[in-house]
Design a protein around this motif. Structure first.
Motif, PDB file in Angstrom:
ATOM      1  N   VAL A  90       0.849  -1.203   0.000  1.00  0.00           N
ATOM      2  CA  VAL A  90       0.000   0.000   0.000  1.00  0.00           C
ATOM      3  C   VAL A  90       0.878   1.243   0.000  1.00  0.00           C
ATOM      4  O   VAL A  90       0.626   2.197  -0.750  1.00  0.00           O
ATOM      5  N   LEU A  91       1.939   1.240   0.797  1.00  0.00           N
ATOM      6  CA  LEU A  91       2.802   2.420   0.898  1.00  0.00           C
ATOM      7  C   LEU A  91       3.594   2.674  -0.385  1.00  0.00           C
ATOM      8  O   LEU A  91       3.965   3.816  -0.658  1.00  0.00           O
ATOM      9  N   ARG A  92       3.837   1.631  -1.177  1.00  0.00           N
ATOM     10  CA  ARG A  92       4.485   1.855  -2.477  1.00  0.00           C
ATOM     11  C   ARG A  92       3.585   2.679  -3.388  1.00  0.00           C
ATOM     12  O   ARG A  92       4.056   3.483  -4.179  1.00  0.00           O
ATOM     13  N   ASP A  93       2.264   2.482  -3.270  1.00  0.00           N
ATOM     14  CA  ASP A  93       1.299   3.238  -4.071  1.00  0.00           C
ATOM     15  C   ASP A  93       1.004   4.610  -3.476  1.00  0.00           C
ATOM     16  O   ASP A  93       0.771   5.571  -4.195  1.00  0.00           O
ATOM     17  N   ASP A  94       0.976   4.674  -2.141  1.00  0.00           N
ATOM     18  CA  ASP A  94       0.571   5.901  -1.458  1.00  0.00           C
ATOM     19  C   ASP A  94       1.358   6.026  -0.157  1.00  0.00           C
ATOM     20  O   ASP A  94       0.963   5.471   0.873  1.00  0.00           O
ATOM     21  N   GLU A  95       2.461   6.735  -0.211  1.00  0.00           N
ATOM     22  CA  GLU A  95       3.345   6.854   0.948  1.00  0.00           C
ATOM     23  C   GLU A  95       2.710   7.645   2.090  1.00  0.00           C
ATOM     24  O   GLU A  95       3.177   7.588   3.224  1.00  0.00           O
ATOM     25  N   ALA A  96       1.643   8.359   1.810  1.00  0.00           N
ATOM     26  CA  ALA A  96       0.993   9.172   2.840  1.00  0.00           C
ATOM     27  C   ALA A  96      -0.265   8.488   3.390  1.00  0.00           C
ATOM     28  O   ALA A  96      -1.158   9.145   3.894  1.00  0.00           O
ATOM     29  N   HIS A  97      -0.322   7.161   3.328  1.00  0.00           N
ATOM     30  CA  HIS A  97      -1.480   6.417   3.813  1.00  0.00           C
ATOM     31  C   HIS A  97      -1.281   6.133   5.302  1.00  0.00           C
ATOM     32  O   HIS A  97      -0.513   5.247   5.694  1.00  0.00           O
ATOM     33  N   ALA A  98      -1.980   6.867   6.149  1.00  0.00           N
ATOM     34  CA  ALA A  98      -1.783   6.792   7.597  1.00  0.00           C
ATOM     35  C   ALA A  98      -2.097   5.406   8.151  1.00  0.00           C
ATOM     36  O   ALA A  98      -1.357   4.880   8.998  1.00  0.00           O
ATOM     37  N   LYS A  99      -3.177   4.795   7.684  1.00  0.00           N
ATOM     38  CA  LYS A  99      -3.558   3.489   8.218  1.00  0.00           C
ATOM     39  C   LYS A  99      -2.521   2.426   7.861  1.00  0.00           C
ATOM     40  O   LYS A  99      -2.266   1.506   8.647  1.00  0.00           O
ATOM     41  N   ALA A 100      -1.912   2.544   6.689  1.00  0.00           N
ATOM     42  CA  ALA A 100      -0.861   1.595   6.300  1.00  0.00           C
ATOM     43  C   ALA A 100       0.350   1.748   7.216  1.00  0.00           C
ATOM     44  O   ALA A 100       0.954   0.753   7.626  1.00  0.00           O
ATOM     45  N   HIS A 101       0.698   2.985   7.552  1.00  0.00           N
ATOM     46  CA  HIS A 101       1.809   3.206   8.488  1.00  0.00           C
ATOM     47  C   HIS A 101       1.466   2.640   9.867  1.00  0.00           C
ATOM     48  O   HIS A 101       2.323   2.055  10.531  1.00  0.00           O
ATOM     49  N   PHE A 102       0.214   2.799  10.284  1.00  0.00           N
ATOM     50  CA  PHE A 102      -0.223   2.271  11.577  1.00  0.00           C
ATOM     51  C   PHE A 102      -0.094   0.755  11.612  1.00  0.00           C
ATOM     52  O   PHE A 102       0.510   0.184  12.526  1.00  0.00           O
ATOM     53  N   ARG A 103      -0.642   0.077  10.598  1.00  0.00           N
ATOM     54  CA  ARG A 103      -0.581  -1.384  10.566  1.00  0.00           C
ATOM     55  C   ARG A 103       0.875  -1.865  10.428  1.00  0.00           C
ATOM     56  O   ARG A 103       1.258  -2.864  11.028  1.00  0.00           O
ATOM     57  N   LEU A 104       1.678  -1.138   9.650  1.00  0.00           N
ATOM     58  CA  LEU A 104       3.095  -1.486   9.523  1.00  0.00           C
ATOM     59  C   LEU A 104       3.786  -1.379  10.883  1.00  0.00           C
ATOM     60  O   LEU A 104       4.596  -2.225  11.240  1.00  0.00           O
ATOM     61  N   GLY A 105       3.445  -0.355  11.645  1.00  0.00           N
ATOM     62  CA  GLY A 105       4.002  -0.199  12.983  1.00  0.00           C
ATOM     63  C   GLY A 105       3.633  -1.362  13.886  1.00  0.00           C
ATOM     64  O   GLY A 105       4.466  -1.867  14.646  1.00  0.00           O
ATOM     65  N   GLN A 106       2.385  -1.804  13.793  1.00  0.00           N
ATOM     66  CA  GLN A 106       1.946  -2.952  14.593  1.00  0.00           C
ATOM     67  C   GLN A 106       2.725  -4.209  14.212  1.00  0.00           C
ATOM     68  O   GLN A 106       3.172  -4.959  15.082  1.00  0.00           O
ATOM     69  N   ALA A 107       2.865  -4.442  12.908  1.00  0.00           N
ATOM     70  CA  ALA A 107       3.577  -5.628  12.448  1.00  0.00           C
ATOM     71  C   ALA A 107       5.049  -5.565  12.845  1.00  0.00           C
ATOM     72  O   ALA A 107       5.615  -6.564  13.300  1.00  0.00           O
ATOM     73  N   ALA A 108       5.655  -4.403  12.693  1.00  0.00           N
ATOM     74  CA  ALA A 108       7.070  -4.251  13.048  1.00  0.00           C
ATOM     75  C   ALA A 108       7.280  -4.491  14.543  1.00  0.00           C
ATOM     76  O   ALA A 108       8.254  -5.147  14.945  1.00  0.00           O
ATOM     77  N   GLU A 109       6.387  -3.991  15.362  1.00  0.00           N
ATOM     78  CA  GLU A 109       6.519  -4.222  16.805  1.00  0.00           C
ATOM     79  C   GLU A 109       6.425  -5.712  17.120  1.00  0.00           C
ATOM     80  O   GLU A 109       7.208  -6.239  17.903  1.00  0.00           O
ATOM     81  N   ALA A 110       5.483  -6.392  16.495  1.00  0.00           N
ATOM     82  CA  ALA A 110       5.325  -7.823  16.739  1.00  0.00           C
ATOM     83  C   ALA A 110       6.552  -8.604  16.281  1.00  0.00           C
ATOM     84  O   ALA A 110       6.894  -9.625  16.874  1.00  0.00           O
ATOM     85  N   LEU A 111       7.215  -8.111  15.245  1.00  0.00           N
ATOM     86  CA  LEU A 111       8.431  -8.756  14.757  1.00  0.00           C
ATOM     87  C   LEU A 111       9.665  -8.377  15.577  1.00  0.00           C
ATOM     88  O   LEU A 111      10.760  -8.851  15.311  1.00  0.00           O
ATOM     89  N   GLY A 112       9.476  -7.485  16.543  1.00  0.00           N
ATOM     90  CA  GLY A 112      10.592  -7.084  17.396  1.00  0.00           C
ATOM     91  C   GLY A 112      11.432  -5.966  16.818  1.00  0.00           C
ATOM     92  O   GLY A 112      12.511  -5.672  17.323  1.00  0.00           O
ATOM     93  N   GLU A 113      10.946  -5.326  15.766  1.00  0.00           N
ATOM     94  CA  GLU A 113      11.672  -4.217  15.137  1.00  0.00           C
ATOM     95  C   GLU A 113      11.106  -2.916  15.702  1.00  0.00           C
ATOM     96  O   GLU A 113      10.314  -2.226  15.076  1.00  0.00           O
ATOM     97  N   LEU A 114      11.528  -2.618  16.916  1.00  0.00           N
ATOM     98  CA  LEU A 114      10.893  -1.570  17.705  1.00  0.00           C
ATOM     99  C   LEU A 114      11.165  -0.169  17.175  1.00  0.00           C
ATOM    100  O   LEU A 114      10.280   0.685  17.219  1.00  0.00           O
ATOM    101  N   ALA A 115      12.363   0.087  16.668  1.00  0.00           N
ATOM    102  CA  ALA A 115      12.657   1.414  16.114  1.00  0.00           C
ATOM    103  C   ALA A 115      11.788   1.673  14.888  1.00  0.00           C
ATOM    104  O   ALA A 115      11.237   2.769  14.729  1.00  0.00           O
ATOM    105  N   GLU A 116      11.649   0.671  14.032  1.00  0.00           N
ATOM    106  CA  GLU A 116      10.787   0.827  12.850  1.00  0.00           C
ATOM    107  C   GLU A 116       9.330   1.014  13.271  1.00  0.00           C
ATOM    108  O   GLU A 116       8.602   1.808  12.684  1.00  0.00           O
ATOM    109  N   ALA A 117       8.917   0.289  14.298  1.00  0.00           N
ATOM    110  CA  ALA A 117       7.547   0.420  14.794  1.00  0.00           C
ATOM    111  C   ALA A 117       7.289   1.844  15.273  1.00  0.00           C
ATOM    112  O   ALA A 117       6.260   2.438  14.930  1.00  0.00           O
TER     113      ALA A 117
END
Length: 196
Positions: free
Chosen positions: A78-105
């Motif tokens: 989604v972010l490749r198509d629309d880098e300003a998509h807030a919900k995509a950044h939110f879900r990406l943050g959730q996934a990154a946190e679950a993967l242990g990538e806390l800085a990215e989250a």
């Protein structure tokens, strides 16, 4: 377009019923239908918006099923198509946190808040992450250590050194349990089951 929207709505109903695997498949079906739509039949913006909804809804399903890496890929698409998509950044943050990538989250959640300050969920997720980091100052190091142990196990497996791979996965399981990291514990248990 109507069939794609119907499939997405069916996925939404299944998600609400907590049938996450079935909901995920409905979103995949909807995305396949959206890919086949003739450009003359519907505007590209409408097709893209519906596709983004399907991807992000599927990401939510995948996170419920602990498919965090796959959820991340949906958000990144989604972010490749629309880098300003807030919900995509939110879900990406959730996934990154679950993967242990806390800085990215933290970066993703902060971006979601900046792009859409009225959304409550990203702010709550960022506050919870900050509280988690404050309560466990070495959490980021712990996550890096768990990734390194898993990487060593995979490297041993790649070289057909099954005893070493099993030893590393057992160490990963022990560390994950010690630090109460359920995601990493599940990964280690699955790998050990596959090794056996």
């Amino acid at each position: 377009m109507e069939d794609a929207e119907a499939a997405r709505e069916s996925g939404n109903a299944l998600f609400k019923a907590q049938s996450y695997a079935e909901a995920s498949q409905k979103y995949v079906d909807a995305m396949a239908l959206l890919q086949k739509i003739d450009a003359a039949a519907v505007s590209e913006a409408a097709r893209q918006e519906s596709l983004h909804k399907c991807r992000l809804n599927r990401a939510a399903c995948l996170m419920k099923l602990q498919g965090y890496a796959a959820a991340r890929r949906e958000c990144e698409a989604v972010l490749r198509d629309d880098e300003a998509h807030a919900k995509a950044h939110f879900r990406l943050g959730q996934a990154a946190e679950a993967l242990g990538e806390l800085a990215e989250a933290q970066r993703s959640l902060t971006t979601a808040i900046r792009l859409s300050p009225q959304l409550r969920e990203p702010r709550e997720a960022l506050d919870a992450l900050k509280a988690r980091l404050k309560a466990r100052p070495n959490l980021d190091n712990t996550m890096q250590d768990l990734r390194i142990v898993e990487e060593r196990a995979l490297r041993a497996l790649h070289h057909a050194d099954l005893p070493r791979a099993r030893q590393q996965m057992e160490l990963l399981l022990k560390d994950a349990r010690q630090h109460k990291e359920a995601h990493w514990e599940a990964r280690a248990l699955l790998a050990l089951a596959l090794l056996c």
